[in-house]
Design a protein around this motif. Structure first.
Motif, short mmCIF file in Angstrom:
data_model
loop_
_atom_site.label_atom_id
_atom_site.label_comp_id
_atom_site.label_asym_id
_atom_site.label_seq_id
_atom_site.Cartn_x
_atom_site.Cartn_y
_atom_site.Cartn_z
N CYS A 1 -3.85 -36.63 -17.45
CA CYS A 1 -4.55 -35.72 -18.49
C CYS A 1 -4.46 -36.49 -20.06
CB CYS A 1 -3.74 -34.30 -18.61
SG CYS A 1 -4.38 -33.19 -17.14
N PHE A 2 -3.21 -36.98 -20.09
CA PHE A 2 -3.10 -37.63 -21.39
C PHE A 2 -4.17 -39.11 -21.66
CE2 PHE A 2 -1.21 -41.24 -23.72
CZ PHE A 2 -0.76 -40.45 -25.14
N LEU A 3 -4.20 -39.66 -20.54
CA LEU A 3 -5.25 -40.85 -20.75
C LEU A 3 -6.50 -40.47 -20.61
CD1 LEU A 3 -3.81 -42.83 -17.37
CD2 LEU A 3 -3.75 -43.32 -19.86
N ASN A 4 -6.91 -39.18 -20.27
CA ASN A 4 -8.40 -38.56 -20.26
C ASN A 4 -8.54 -37.68 -21.58
OD1 ASN A 4 -10.05 -39.57 -17.71
ND2 ASN A 4 -8.11 -39.23 -17.01
N LYS A 5 -7.76 -37.44 -22.12
CA LYS A 5 -7.89 -36.34 -23.18
C LYS A 5 -8.49 -35.23 -22.38
CE LYS A 5 -8.63 -39.39 -27.16
NZ LYS A 5 -9.78 -39.73 -28.31
N ALA A 6 -7.64 -34.61 -21.67
CA ALA A 6 -7.80 -33.48 -20.60
C ALA A 6 -6.70 -32.58 -20.65
CB ALA A 6 -8.10 -33.89 -19.14
N VAL A 7 -6.98 -31.52 -20.24
CA VAL A 7 -5.91 -30.23 -20.23
C VAL A 7 -5.15 -30.11 -18.91
CG1 VAL A 7 -5.60 -27.79 -20.80
CG2 VAL A 7 -7.15 -29.05 -22.10
N LEU A 8 -3.75 -29.85 -19.12
CA LEU A 8 -2.93 -29.60 -17.99
C LEU A 8 -2.65 -28.22 -17.93
CD1 LEU A 8 -1.10 -30.69 -15.50
CD2 LEU A 8 0.40 -31.15 -17.02
N VAL A 9 -2.61 -27.40 -16.91
CA VAL A 9 -2.17 -26.04 -16.82
C VAL A 9 -1.25 -26.24 -15.59
CG1 VAL A 9 -2.51 -23.72 -16.16
CG2 VAL A 9 -4.09 -25.09 -17.62
N LEU A 10 0.29 -25.84 -15.79
CA LEU A 10 1.15 -25.67 -14.94
C LEU A 10 1.52 -24.19 -14.54
CD1 LEU A 10 3.79 -28.26 -16.12
CD2 LEU A 10 2.15 -28.71 -14.57
N GLY A 11 1.06 -23.67 -13.23
CA GLY A 11 1.24 -22.24 -12.91
C GLY A 11 2.26 -21.90 -12.00
N SER A 12 3.06 -20.87 -12.71
CA SER A 12 4.33 -20.36 -11.57
C SER A 12 4.86 -19.14 -11.70
CB SER A 12 5.25 -21.53 -11.49
OG SER A 12 6.40 -21.12 -10.57
N ALA A 13 5.19 -18.37 -10.89
CA ALA A 13 6.00 -17.20 -11.14
C ALA A 13 7.58 -17.43 -11.20
CB ALA A 13 5.76 -16.21 -10.02
N THR A 14 7.93 -18.70 -10.82
CA THR A 14 9.22 -19.20 -10.98
C THR A 14 9.27 -20.52 -11.40
OG1 THR A 14 9.22 -19.57 -8.68
CG2 THR A 14 10.01 -17.44 -9.15
N PRO A 15 9.03 -20.93 -12.62
CA PRO A 15 8.88 -22.33 -13.02
C PRO A 15 10.04 -23.07 -12.77
CG PRO A 15 8.09 -20.70 -14.74
CD PRO A 15 8.67 -19.92 -13.82
N TYR B 1 3.22 -18.94 -17.07
CA TYR B 1 4.38 -18.22 -16.54
C TYR B 1 3.96 -16.86 -16.27
CZ TYR B 1 9.41 -16.77 -16.38
OH TYR B 1 10.64 -16.11 -15.75
N GLY B 2 3.75 -16.50 -15.04
CA GLY B 2 3.24 -15.15 -14.54
C GLY B 2 3.83 -14.71 -13.30
N VAL B 3 4.16 -13.43 -13.36
CA VAL B 3 4.75 -12.76 -12.25
C VAL B 3 3.85 -12.77 -11.03
CG1 VAL B 3 6.37 -11.29 -13.52
CG2 VAL B 3 3.78 -10.49 -12.72
N THR B 4 4.36 -12.66 -9.96
CA THR B 4 3.38 -12.66 -8.50
C THR B 4 2.32 -11.66 -8.85
OG1 THR B 4 5.06 -11.39 -7.28
CG2 THR B 4 5.31 -13.77 -7.02
N GLY B 5 1.25 -12.10 -8.33
CA GLY B 5 0.07 -11.08 -8.37
C GLY B 5 -0.45 -10.80 -9.81
N SER B 6 -0.23 -11.55 -10.71
CA SER B 6 -0.50 -11.25 -12.04
C SER B 6 -2.06 -12.06 -12.41
CB SER B 6 0.34 -12.00 -13.06
OG SER B 6 0.65 -13.18 -12.87
#
Length: 809
Positions: free
Chosen positions: A424-438, A302-307
């Motif tokens: 990601c759950f099936l592969n034991k992988a990492v999920l990153v959800l990015g947004s300034a306005t989640p 969760y990062g502001v625009t341009g962060s």
């Protein structure tokens, strides 16, 4: 007892059917994911083995698989498991889901050939069939085989089929179907680049020896000054040179012509030394730790625009590569792929591929094969890239995770964010959800602890969040200003133009006007097939429906009363451009919406031209609202912020807030700072008030409270059942019958009722909304739909279920 296979068989271009087959004894190693040929009715079809069983599920004698293609599975087990989950979660038949993981451009194809069985002399004897038959005979004479497609192109379908039918009946030719396991595509001939191969000394030598070749010298000098490969179209436009000139230079080894598939965008940006903020470092450490552990973990960035969220993405993908794992990066708009790819190419060079629908089939096939072979580390694409056949998945990144375009609006109606989480759950992988306005769903889950929240509160570098000014357009009207541009906005635009700075003007509606109406009798021009008004597209001179594409010429008079007082109302991006040009003569404006970006590569060309300073103002719809980083943009104008507020959608305020905040974030990304001017008729609307002070948390808290009181997501899930047919009575009857079944099964629901858009593409539409308050409700819904699907279909009614709908129209 011999084993049997359940296979998804392709019966035409986009339709599959699940059938059971006996597995031949010699194919004992066959398992899930193998590609096969097997009989369906009276013809051989291609398919994918969905499951292998030790015993058949029916007492009937099964047909046998004819051929197994390849010696190992074509699709891996994990992709099949993902497709199965999508089928169950989204209440969609497997047959509809299989095309997601087995797209058309990687399938085989049947080709129809004909074998010539007689001598040329015997062929000549059939010329009497028709006068123009002699040309056909002359063409196939002396050939052992000929392809049907070839003669259809040469003689036309009707004539070719008549000629072939006659020769088959005489026994002179025989049909042969040939299956090609892989489609072959012509090399892409669109955007091609020219690269200079000569150094300084070689250039000087060339100029001296070829003084008369002025055009060749112009090209070489142009490429030298550019310092990177240049598109051939741009060369031709700027220098007025022919393609032949470039071919001669290529033959003389002075330039190299690069197709888009071989052109490496490493030229698009130079290596940069980036200083990471403390917040970025903490976020990177948290994500990398999870990747190193090889466990499933999900993060909300969760990062502001341009962060600097993109730098976090790149560093996480680097860590995955170090551990021998691959990454998928999903962006919501095709326009954003060219922006984000620059960041990844600086690190991964040619081990990055792009996958989206604006690429040709040949390019997508090329990318798909590279991914499957393990020749890439990062896949960048839109929604469907979530199904890329990576074999060692370590990381999935969903950029702008709140975006509605991540949800598919046609069957199967999956959400890329949820599919990514499952993968990601099936592969034991990492999920990153990015947004300034989640999205509220993601924020709510982070508050519950389902997702770990990482926060970036400051812009990187010297960029600062722009000041926001809200203009009450009611006051402007009271002052006598009836323009779509307020007086303060005009003043700010003038000031920025004088300084040589750039401006972004945002309006989330394409076209010129919302509708046109007769001022005498009130007649409004509506679509013949949809329950909507026709939008005015002045540049193309037509009125167009944005749902079905129906269009008519702009009328000179009212068709009802004959009055000439036919006027346009509302506004679109075309009108914004016109008003800006009238107010600021000579200003350079480029428009970016779905009308101007229909052609391939148009997104990138518009954005690159704006980045290079060739335009002063960029006018556009939501595709300019995110991911764009231009330091010289110091003013963002939101022309009509409340355009989407009054829609019949409980997410209207959230969507307006997100869209406005995102486009506001395009300003102030450089040392010059920036300002945002929001024009609205509802300045006291809570999403506008909180946005003015960047008080995102207060907006989210208030919106979550309202959703909880109303029983809307994220506190409950929704399933929308939509019925559509050209016969209105049948639609109403089918929806009422289904509602009665829901009552019998104790399924709580709202409706049935007409959909907000009651008629689309000549189909009447009714819907039922179900709140999922108990875990077993989905199973009950599926049971009711399964029991009634055939009967409803026989009534001529189409039915589908939309789980977690984002579009309620």
């Amino acid at each position: 007892m011999s084993r049997c296979a359940l296979a998804a068989m392709r019966i035409n271009k986009n339709n599959f059917i699940l059938l059971e087959y006996e597995i031949p004894e010699e194919e004992g190693n066959i398992k899930r994911g193998f590609r096969v040929l097997a009989p369906v009715r009276n013809k051989l079809c291609e398919g994918i083995v969905w499951d292998v069983k030790e015993e058949k599920s029916t007492g009937k004698k099964l047909k046998s698989i004819t051929k197994v293609i390849g010696d190992k599975p074509f699709l891996n087990e994990e992709l099949l498991d993902l497709a199965e989950w999508i089928s169950k979660y989204y209440l969609t038949p497997v047959e509809k889901v299989i095309s997601l993981i087995f797209p058309h451009y990687i399938r085989g194809r049947w080709f129809c050939h004909y074998e010539v069985l007689v001598t040329p002399e015997e062929l000549n004897s059939s010329v009497s069939f028709r006068n123009d038959f002699s040309d056909f005979i002359e063409y196939i004479k002396g050939k052992k085989f000929f392809a049907k497609n070839t003669v259809v192109k040469k003689f036309g379908r009707k004539s070719a089929e008549e000629f072939i039918s006659h020769l088959v009946s005489l026994g002179y030719i025989k049909e042969k179907l040939i299956f090609r396991e892989e489609m072959t595509f012509k090399p892409h001939q669109g955007a091609v680049y020219a690269e200079l191969l000569l150094n300084e000394d070689e250039l000087e030598h060339f100029f001296v020896r070829n003084k008369r070749s002025k055009k060749q010298i112009e090209v070489l000098d142009y490429l030298k000054k550019a310092g990177k490969p240049v598109e051939i179209k741009k060369l031709q436009d700027d220098l007025k040179v022919s393609r032949r000139t470039l071919k001669v230079l290529e033959e003389r080894k002075a330039v190299k012509l690069l197709s888009e598939l071989s052109f490496l965008p490493e030229y698009m940006g130079q290596e940069k030394i980036i200083s990471l903020s403390e917040e970025q470092k903490m976020s990177i450490d948290a994500v990398n730790e999870a990747i190193e552990k090889g466990i499933y973990r999900s993060f909300l960035l969760y990062g502001v625009t341009g962060s600097g969220k993109t730098e976090v993405y790149v560093k996480a993908a680097e860590k995955a590569r170090e551990l021998g794992r691959q990454s998928i990066v999903i962006v919501p708009e095709i326009a954003l792929t060219s922006q984000i790819i620059k960041h990844f190419y600086r690190t991964f060079k040619d081990r990055v591929v792009v996958l989206h629908s604006k690429l040709s089939d040949g390019e997508r096939q090329h990318s798909w094969k590279l991914i499957k072979e393990g020749s890439v580390d990062v896949v960048i694409g839109t929604r469907s890239a979530i199904f890329a056949p990576v074999s060692k998945l370590g990381l999935i990144i969903i950029d702008e995770e709140h975006e509605r375009s991540l949800k598919e609006e046609s069957e199967p109606r999956y959400h890329a964010r949820d599919a990514a989480e499952k993968r990601c759950f099936l592969n034991k992988a990492v999920l990153v959800l990015g947004s300034a306005t989640p999205s509220l769903e993601s924020l709510y889950r982070s508050e519950k602890g389902d997702i770990k929240k990482l926060i970036l509160t400051k812009r990187v570098g010297r960029g600062t969040l722009p000041a926001v000014k809200v203009i009450d357009m009611r006051e402007e009207f009271r002052k006598g200003n009836i323009s779509i541009l307020s007086i303060p906005l005009k003043a700010e635009i003038k000031k920025r133009l004088e300084k040589g700075e750039q401006i972004i003007a945002f309006l989330n509606r394409r076209g010129y006007a919302s509708f046109i109406q007769c001022r005498d009798c009130g007649y409004a021009f509506r679509c013949r097939y949809c329950d909507v008004s026709l939008k005015l597209h002045l540049k193309k001179g037509n009125l167009k429906c944005h749902y079905c594409g129906y269009k008519v010429p702009v009328p000179e008079k009212c068709p009802k009363c004959g009055s000439l007082k036919v006027r346009s109302f509302g506004l679109g991006t075309e009108k914004v451009v016109e008003v800006l040009k009238n107010n600021f003569p000579g200003v350079r404006i480029v428009r970016m919406d779905s009308d101007t970006t229909a052609r391939k590569d148009s997104h990138r060309r518009i954005l690159e031209a704006f980045a290079e300073g060739k335009y002063d103002i960029l006018v556009g719809t939501q595709m300019i609202a995110k991911g764009l980083d231009y330091p010289n943009v110091t003013l963002v104008a939101v022309i009509a912020a409340d355009m989407g507020l009054n829609l019949p959608d409980f997410r209207a305020a959230e969507h307006t807030f997100q869209l406005t905040a995102q486009v506001a974030g395009r300003a102030g990304r450089g040392e010059k700072g920036g300002e945002v001017i929001i024009q609205t008729f509802n300045p006291n609307e809570h999403c506008i008030r909180f946005l003015k002070n960047y008080d995102f948390n207060s907006f989210y808290e208030g919106e979550l409270k309202r959703r909880k009181e109303l029983g809307y997501p994220p506190y409950t899930s929704l399933v929308r059942i939509l019925f559509s047919s050209s016969d209105e009575k049948s639609v109403i009857q089918a929806s009422i019958q289904t509602a009665d079944e829901f009552k019998y099964e104790n399924i709580p629901f709202m409706g049935p009722a007409p959909a907000p858009l009651e008629k689309v593409k000549n189909n009447f539409r009714w819907h039922i909304i179900v709140r999922i308050t108990k875990p077993d409700l989905k199973e009950k819904i599926l049971k009711v739909l399964g029991n009634n699907h055939r009967r409803i279909k026989e009534q001529g009614v189409n039915l589908y279920a939309d789980v977690d709908p984002l579009n309620m129209f």
